[in-house]
Scaffold this active site. Sequence first.
Site, PDB file in Angstrom:
ATOM      1  N   ASN A   9      18.345 -13.346  31.518  1.00  0.00           N
ATOM      2  CA  ASN A   9      17.319 -13.000  32.506  1.00  0.00           C
ATOM      3  C   ASN A   9      16.126 -12.442  31.740  1.00  0.00           C
ATOM      4  OD1 ASN A   9      15.780 -11.947  34.547  1.00  0.00           O
ATOM      5  ND2 ASN A   9      17.289 -10.397  35.203  1.00  0.00           N
TER       6      ASN A   9
ATOM      7  N   LYS B 127      13.360 -11.580  32.940  1.00  0.00           N
ATOM      8  CA  LYS B 127      12.610 -10.630  33.795  1.00  0.00           C
ATOM      9  C   LYS B 127      11.102 -10.916  33.704  1.00  0.00           C
ATOM     10  CE  LYS B 127      16.373  -7.382  33.201  1.00  0.00           C
ATOM     11  NZ  LYS B 127      16.826  -6.006  33.203  1.00  0.00           N
TER      12      LYS B 127
ATOM     13  N   HIS C 219      19.709  -9.105  42.182  1.00  0.00           N
ATOM     14  CA  HIS C 219      19.659  -8.255  40.986  1.00  0.00           C
ATOM     15  C   HIS C 219      19.350  -6.820  41.410  1.00  0.00           C
ATOM     16  CE1 HIS C 219      18.430  -6.573  37.152  1.00  0.00           C
ATOM     17  NE2 HIS C 219      19.091  -7.563  36.588  1.00  0.00           N
TER      18      HIS C 219
ATOM     19  N   GLU D 168      17.479  -4.656  40.209  1.00  0.00           N
ATOM     20  CA  GLU D 168      16.051  -4.300  40.206  1.00  0.00           C
ATOM     21  C   GLU D 168      15.385  -4.743  41.500  1.00  0.00           C
ATOM     22  OE1 GLU D 168      15.070  -6.010  36.392  1.00  0.00           O
ATOM     23  OE2 GLU D 168      16.253  -4.451  35.421  1.00  0.00           O
TER      24      GLU D 168
ATOM     25  N   GLU E 265      27.289  -6.178  37.493  1.00  0.00           N
ATOM     26  CA  GLU E 265      26.387  -5.440  36.623  1.00  0.00           C
ATOM     27  C   GLU E 265      26.288  -4.000  37.100  1.00  0.00           C
ATOM     28  OE1 GLU E 265      23.350  -8.213  34.641  1.00  0.00           O
ATOM     29  OE2 GLU E 265      22.564  -7.753  36.624  1.00  0.00           O
TER      30      GLU E 265
ATOM     31  N   GLY F 231      19.979  -2.086  30.920  1.00  0.00           N
ATOM     32  CA  GLY F 231      18.806  -1.649  30.169  1.00  0.00           C
ATOM     33  C   GLY F 231      18.944  -0.274  29.548  1.00  0.00           C
TER      34      GLY F 231
ATOM     35  N   SER G 290      23.673  -4.183  29.182  1.00  0.00           N
ATOM     36  CA  SER G 290      23.634  -3.839  27.760  1.00  0.00           C
ATOM     37  C   SER G 290      24.585  -4.670  26.903  1.00  0.00           C
ATOM     38  CB  SER G 290      23.892  -2.335  27.572  1.00  0.00           C
ATOM     39  OG  SER G 290      22.885  -1.574  28.235  1.00  0.00           O
TER      40      SER G 290
END
Length: 253
Positions: free
Chosen positions: A11, A13, A96, A98, A166, A172, A211
């Site tokens: 991804n 992003k 996702h 985010e 996830e 991240g 990660s």
Amino acid sequence: MPVPDLVIAANWKMNILPSEAGDFAERILNGLQVVHGVTKIVCPASLALPTVAERLKGSEVYLGAQNVHHESKGAYTGEVSPSMVREMCEYVILGHSERRQQFGETDEMVAKKITAAIRVGLKPILCIGETLSEREAGDATVVVQRQVRTALREVPSLNDVVVAYEPVWAIGTGVPSSPADAQQMMEFIRGLMQEDFGRSALDLPLLYGGSVDANNVAGFIAQPDINGALVGSAGLDAERFIDLVKNAYAASG
Ligand code: PEP
């Protein structure tokens, strides 16, 4: 027992300019040409999709988008429809964290997107995962169960669905889940899917994300219910990503 495919998806992003994305994709393609037996997917930003699609045409590296709207067309300024994405992509990342956290996507919205994506032949990579406070409150499995069951509520079969677990606290941060903890959650998710969809759940690719890098990917792939990885930052360096895919393949035995 059926064994799901090994899948590694990157991804990108909101990184990598459209003017850079074609060459970047080609470096990945060249590095991975010798690695068969892994479904490799890159997910650039929407504006870079046409260029990357052109470079990857006919190759073994697939293209995914990072989001779609659930409607097929209309007055939705700034959005892209599933059929627009389908003209270039095979896959789409949906739900996702985010998007859930920063853009207010709910389980209901994710469910609509999943249904709309499948309707046009896109393969969804459904992202689910608990936050740190949910985990600390002992609610991780409750949250994950709600997310996965709501998102796949209208889905007739698991064909072409990919689920990425996830944990939000691992995304991240440089602090991944332990492979054992991830495996525990994956086993739980596969069990839920078996209850809902029967034996086809044994073929469902379950990816771990959070990660993951070239050094730790093998530990995840060695787990019985982990069939790949969804990768963020380690996918932004072509060499690191190529190494990650190679190491994942080596660990898949
Ligand atoms: C992600 O955002 O899906 C992700 C897994 O990011 P990272 O690998 O950077 O944790």
